[in-house]
Design a protein around this motif. Sequence first.
Motif: not given
Length: 216
Positions: A105, A109, A113, A116, A129
């Motif tokens: 990640l 972000c 997100e 998620q 992603s």
Amino acid sequence: MPTSIAIADDHHLVAEALADYVRKFDQYEVLFVAVNGRDLINQIQQSNRIPDIALLDLHMPEMDGFETTLQLKQLYPTVNVLALSMTDREDHIVQVIRNGARGYLLKGCRPSELRQALDEIMTKGHYYSDFLTSQLIRNLNAPGESSVVPIFNLNGRESDFLKMACSELTYNEIADKMCVSPRTVDGYREVVFQKMNVRTRVGMVLEAVRHGLIQV
């Protein structure tokens, strides 16, 4: 029981901001906030509490996210690592996934997100992603097929399919290159998915990366 989260980041403001976001999510709790991987592992050992997910900055002093991922995989294999970084370097993505991370990640972000990613790691065991998928699919090249067969027991044609599928080729284009029908390629795909224990093309690529079958 809430899902427990540990955070390791040497930037205190970033670490605390992440912790604050996680604390706002329903069914999540923050166990530890550490300044590096060694500090995180020490806190786990001292408290005897193992987090469900570890959010790891890749670049930290003493023990960075790459090494921490390896250590957690060996010492606490139930911990799911979500790697965090300011950059989208393909070699970093590939390396940390090979080391055992379940997702990657970018720090830029949105909180949605992050939520998620946490949810999918707990429900699916990984977070793939669109960003991660595009980076891997676009930049990976396959090595020789000799390393593919022993790990997943793929035959020669299945190995050829795997190498081509870890690229930007469509399944119809793969069929043309293999001189077979699209239906035959569908058959290769189903067999390879089953042998590699994956459900999607993205999962197949990630497993190929994890086992060193694909190189940048």
